[in-house]
Motif scaffolding. Sequence first.
Motif, PDB file in Angstrom:
ATOM      1  N   ILE A  76      48.661  47.111  50.296  1.00 24.86           N
ATOM      2  CA  ILE A  76      48.558  45.689  49.963  1.00 24.86           C
ATOM      3  C   ILE A  76      47.929  45.517  48.582  1.00 24.86           C
ATOM      4  CG2 ILE A  76      47.452  43.499  50.556  1.00 24.86           C
ATOM      5  CD1 ILE A  76      47.688  44.355  53.519  1.00 24.86           C
ATOM      6  N   ALA A  77      46.840  46.247  48.331  1.00 23.68           N
ATOM      7  CA  ALA A  77      46.167  46.157  47.036  1.00 23.68           C
ATOM      8  C   ALA A  77      47.066  46.654  45.920  1.00 23.68           C
ATOM      9  CB  ALA A  77      44.870  46.962  47.073  1.00 23.68           C
TER      10      ALA A  77
ATOM     11  N   THR B 146      49.964  44.125  45.210  1.00 28.93           N
ATOM     12  CA  THR B 146      49.443  42.931  44.542  1.00 28.93           C
ATOM     13  C   THR B 146      49.171  43.198  43.067  1.00 28.93           C
ATOM     14  OG1 THR B 146      48.386  42.212  46.602  1.00 28.93           O
ATOM     15  CG2 THR B 146      47.621  41.183  44.570  1.00 28.93           C
ATOM     16  N   ALA B 147      48.496  44.302  42.776  1.00 29.69           N
ATOM     17  CA  ALA B 147      48.154  44.637  41.390  1.00 29.69           C
ATOM     18  C   ALA B 147      49.405  44.901  40.560  1.00 29.69           C
ATOM     19  CB  ALA B 147      47.234  45.863  41.362  1.00 29.69           C
TER      20      ALA B 147
ATOM     21  N   PHE C 298      51.256  41.599  39.687  1.00 31.92           N
ATOM     22  CA  PHE C 298      50.494  40.826  38.698  1.00 31.92           C
ATOM     23  C   PHE C 298      50.740  41.356  37.286  1.00 31.92           C
ATOM     24  CE2 PHE C 298      48.106  38.526  41.849  1.00 31.92           C
ATOM     25  CZ  PHE C 298      47.530  37.468  41.163  1.00 31.92           C
TER      26      PHE C 298
ATOM     27  N   LEU D  82      57.080  45.995  43.502  1.00 26.78           N
ATOM     28  CA  LEU D  82      56.252  45.727  44.678  1.00 26.78           C
ATOM     29  C   LEU D  82      56.211  46.924  45.634  1.00 26.78           C
ATOM     30  CD1 LEU D  82      55.960  42.369  46.529  1.00 26.78           C
ATOM     31  CD2 LEU D  82      56.069  44.488  47.815  1.00 26.78           C
TER      32      LEU D  82
ATOM     33  N   VAL E 242      42.650  43.580  39.302  1.00 27.59           N
ATOM     34  CA  VAL E 242      43.229  42.984  40.510  1.00 27.59           C
ATOM     35  C   VAL E 242      43.125  43.947  41.688  1.00 27.59           C
ATOM     36  CG1 VAL E 242      45.374  42.145  41.571  1.00 27.59           C
ATOM     37  CG2 VAL E 242      44.801  41.492  39.225  1.00 27.59           C
TER      38      VAL E 242
ATOM     39  N   THR F  23      41.208  42.934  45.011  1.00 29.34           N
ATOM     40  CA  THR F  23      41.966  42.843  46.259  1.00 29.34           C
ATOM     41  C   THR F  23      41.351  43.730  47.333  1.00 29.34           C
ATOM     42  OG1 THR F  23      43.990  42.446  44.996  1.00 29.34           O
ATOM     43  CG2 THR F  23      44.245  43.055  47.313  1.00 29.34           C
TER      44      THR F  23
END
Length: 307
Positions: A39-40, A43-44, A47, A88, A283, A287
Amino acid sequence: MVSFHLGRNVFRTTRTSENVYLSHKYCPRSFVYFAESIIAGATAGVFVEAALYPIDTVKTRLQAARGGGKVVLKGLYSGLGGNLAGVLPASAIFLGVYEPAKQKLLKALPENLSAFAHLTAGALGGAASSLVRVPTEVVKQRMQTGQFASAPAAVRLIVAKEGFRGLYAGYGSFLLRDLPFDAIQFCIYEQLRIGYKLAAQRDLNDPENAIIGAVAGAITGTVTNPLDVIKTRLMVQGSSKQYKGILDCVRTIMREEGTHAFLKGIGPRVLWIGIGGSIFFGVLEKTKQMLAKKRPENHKSFYPKQE
């Protein structure tokens, strides 16, 4: 109370008004830790790509231009949507492999070999994620250089003209660039964090994580730029086959353009990866902190200590 079956194990969740937690008693530590990592990472990764895509496009066009070819500054977001669709899962896979591998290696190796653990974990994460990153990179760079108008069209035409292998054009050069890149970047980042924490005698705050990420990214981007030029040339050549492989690409560039050609795009690349490192690691750490706060209080001792 909700139950569900996975193999021979029964997992139970406790619902609250905000979250659904997997019970400490039934949920393996490695599974939850893996979930937090992916997940982290996802997300990073998203971004960074969304924020800095135009700089990446300029870098790619500079590197792809042969001789004194001009660089077009239009359509700098060309291919962004398709790229995010690949970034992703690729970022999720990378962190999903890197974090558990790092923890296992740090436990298995002496403390003075922590750099080797970070290098190895970074290379393993890069190798695992390359299966998704390479097709994503091929499609992205072909779109950035104006060869295709959309990601679906790019995939369809690449496969039609070059076969499925066309999506993995430059795979060897990609590994040649990205395995050392991932290993070096994460090793520098982790070692700087360890040194800073020892000197400051406290955990790092968000701006400090971001600054260290920027330094790690800028250094790594500079060192690996020649490898990036080779990778870009092999990926964007398509069916024209201007280069027969990595060595032929190196010889041809040196013969036709000189050694300075290996520094093409270094300005945008260092800027992109430096700022990208700041955003990515900033991020990423934020996260991870947010996900850690979502854990029930009695789970805190359940997770491995972060290095």
